[in-house]
Design a protein around this motif. Structure first.
Motif: not given
Length: 595
Positions: A166, A169, A173, A494
């Motif tokens: 997580w 990810d 961003q 994932h």
């Protein structure tokens, strides 16, 4: 964004960085590498303004907001969510007049759920949680506050593999500059756009992730030294696996192993910071089936975590255990080792075999008054002192180091000593429960390579994806009180997590609604007042956007463009447009309340 010029940085009388210049920019995720004690954490202290440079200077873009993970908890009686919220500028400056203010609590709740906390824990005081979970709370604070520069020092150490995925990810961003100290090479591979290597008192910037950095560094070494070391012995066991399983049910795992092989080939040829070699002994007794567990309920009184477990472990088993935090991975291992968490069923283990166990707290249980020599002498009473000294030398404990007290050692040195002791017992089965928390990059890679040649079974739980994929021939997933084979590699896992996890936003909304007390209807006069206030804010934001767009047009048409000013104005304009959209949505909601 960050400009380091002719920097000299010291710790006491020791010079750590000398005459170094480097520039870093927004939208870069930079992995900061260097052996222990080289100055990585000291560099972070410099950037945070906690220490001055000895010489040279560094500068940041004006109004840069820095976020970092604090090492202490100052408000033990504060509820978890409020602790995270407390750092946000809209809370600090009491902006209850802005609509964004009212979105912060759900966002903080979502962030904490993604970091592994349960919804029922979100309003418990911090003192309720262990040290590792308190560090997760501090990580949540660092990620929650808006920032331009994010400093993360070993962020994966207290996380499980699901949360690491997580975090990867999340960082993908991130729009600012992030500098990350980590010994987790797969994590660095997945997040880094650049590698900043601190070696020989100099910072060197490499473009690309960790694997690219290693290959670039390796190529430079070949050019300089005109030599090539052997790597065939390091990869032989891995190549056998690839040849055997390149097709069929384990094809995906074989492909993952190929990627690991490519990385290890390069790693094996790079110079080591400390000379040591991990080498497993042949177990005293070679048996085919080592352990079997069947019809087993595992957990604690009134809390069954695993139901009707069935599993067999053979001499060549290399098993990675997957599953979210709290499903019972460590509890499952304890049931196999000493049956302490076995509620019903059977665990059968041959009495001749030896077990090696590296738990999450193994390093912390070492006696700080021991020395490496006294520790091993007590553990291996049949060995002479010279034998022990020679053996310890293989693990980097040479000369007077064997008589230093363990309390003076770093976490990595303690872990290296612990692994040396486990290996000296010549185990048939190794149970490894998060073994890498104290290991540096070199130690992790040495361990991964040596375990491939280990003529025994390995059962491993780890957030280190590189170690898992380097070792495991098969994966088992713990989910819904069951443990079942998982076909595929960690990329598949994932995808499984993304597709099988309830949307966290929806989860928060549902639980909040279930707990929410009936709300009192607002007075229509109050709603009309709020509408007028919102219209005034919309008018002001429109004017601000017009002014910003005029400035952008002037700069764009000018011959003498200032890239930094252009970037700043563009960002301000985009932020204003986002705020405008929020205000317009609020205006619509307020008008609907009057209908």
């Amino acid at each position: 964004m960050l400009n380091i010029k002719n920097l000299q940085l010291s710790f006491g009388s020791k010079i750590l960085i000398q005459d170094t210049s480097i520039q870093l920019y927004k939208n870069q995720i930079v992995g900061l590498l260097g052996q222990n004690g080289s100055g990585k954490t000291t560099l972070f202290k410099l950037l945070l303004g906690k220490i001055p440079p000895e010489a040279g200077d560094f500068s940041l873009t004006n109004n840069t907001h820095i976020s970092y993970v604090e090492q202490e908890i100052h408000a033990q009686d504060t509820p978890l969510v409020d602790y995270v919220l407390s750092v946000h500028p809209l809370i600090v400056e009491d902006h209850t007049d802005l609509p964004e203010y009212y979105t912060l609590r759900p966002k903080a709740e979502k962030l904490l759920l993604n970091l592994g906390f349960d919804f029922n824990e979100l309003y418990l005081p911090l003192q309720h949680f262990s040290g590792g979970w308190q560090m997760r709370a501090n990580l949540a604070k660092a990620l929650f506050v808006p920032s331009d520069l994010l400093l993360l020092d070993e962020p994966t150490n207290h996380l499980d593999i699901e949360t690491v995925m997580w975090l990867e990810d999340w960082l993908a961003q991130y729009k600012g500059l992030a500098i990350v100290i980590s010994h987790d090479r797969e994590f660095l591979d997945n997040i880094s756009t650049h590698i900043l290597h601190l070696s020989g008192k100099t910072l060197t910037l490499y473009t690309g992730n960790y694997t690219t950095f290693e290959k670039t560094r390796y190529s430079k070494i070949l050019e300089q030294q005109q030599q090539h070391s052997k790597s065939e012995a390091k990869k032989s066991h891995l190549q056998k696996f690839i040849n055997r399983f390149s097709a069929g049910t384990r094809a995906k795992q074989a492909q993952s192993r190929m990627k690991m092989l490519d990385k290890l080939q390069t790693t094996a040829l790079l110079p080591k910071d400390i000379e040591f070699n991990i080498k497993f002994f042949e177990p005293e007794f070679n048996l085919d089936k080592l352990l079997s567990i069947h019809e087993a309920d595992i957990g604690y009184v009134n809390n069954i975590l695993l139901h009707q477990v069935k599993l067999e472990i053979f001499q060549d088993s290399k098993i990675g255990i997957l599953g979210k935090n709290g499903v019972g991975k460590s509890t499952f291992i304890k049931a196999m080792i000493n049956k302490s968490t076995l509620l019903n069923g059977h665990v059968e283990i041959n009495s001749k075999i030896k077990i090696g166990y590296f738990a999450q707290n193994t390093v912390d249980s070492l006696d700080p008054h021991d020395t490496p020599l006294s520790f091993l002498a007590r553990e291996h009473k049949n060995k002479k002192e010279q034998e022990l000294r020679t053996y310890l030398g293989n693990y980097g404990f040479v000369g007077d180091k064997v008589k230093d007290t363990i309390g003076k050692f770093s976490g990595g040195e303690k872990a290296r000593l612990t692994i040396a002791n486990i290996i000296y017992h010549r185990p048939n089965i190794l149970f490894l429960d998060e073994p890498t928390n104290h290991l540096d990059m070199q130690m992790r890679q040495e361990l991964a390579t040596s375990l491939q040649d280990f003529n025994g079974a390995v059962i491993i739980v780890s957030h280190d994806k590189f170690l898992l994929e380097s070792i495991a021939n098969e994966f088992y997933l713990i989910n819904a009180q069951k443990i079942t084979p998982f076909d595929g590699d960690l990329d598949d896992y994932h995808k499984f997590l993304l597709s099988n996890t309830l949307d966290t936003n929806e989860k928060v909304v549902n639980k909040r609604q279930a707990l929410k007390t009936p709300t009192i209807k607002k007075n229509p006069l109050k709603i009309k007042s709020d509408i007028i206030k919102t219209e005034e804010q919309i008018s002001r934001i429109h004017a601000k956007i017009s002014t910003l767009e005029e400035k952008l047009n002037l700069i764009s048409n000018s011959r003498m463009q200032d890239p930094e000013q252009l970037t700043t104005l563009t960002q301000q304009c985009n932020e204003s447009k986002t705020k405008l959209a929020s205000l317009e949505n609020l205006w619509l909601e307020l008008n609907q309340q009057l209908d």
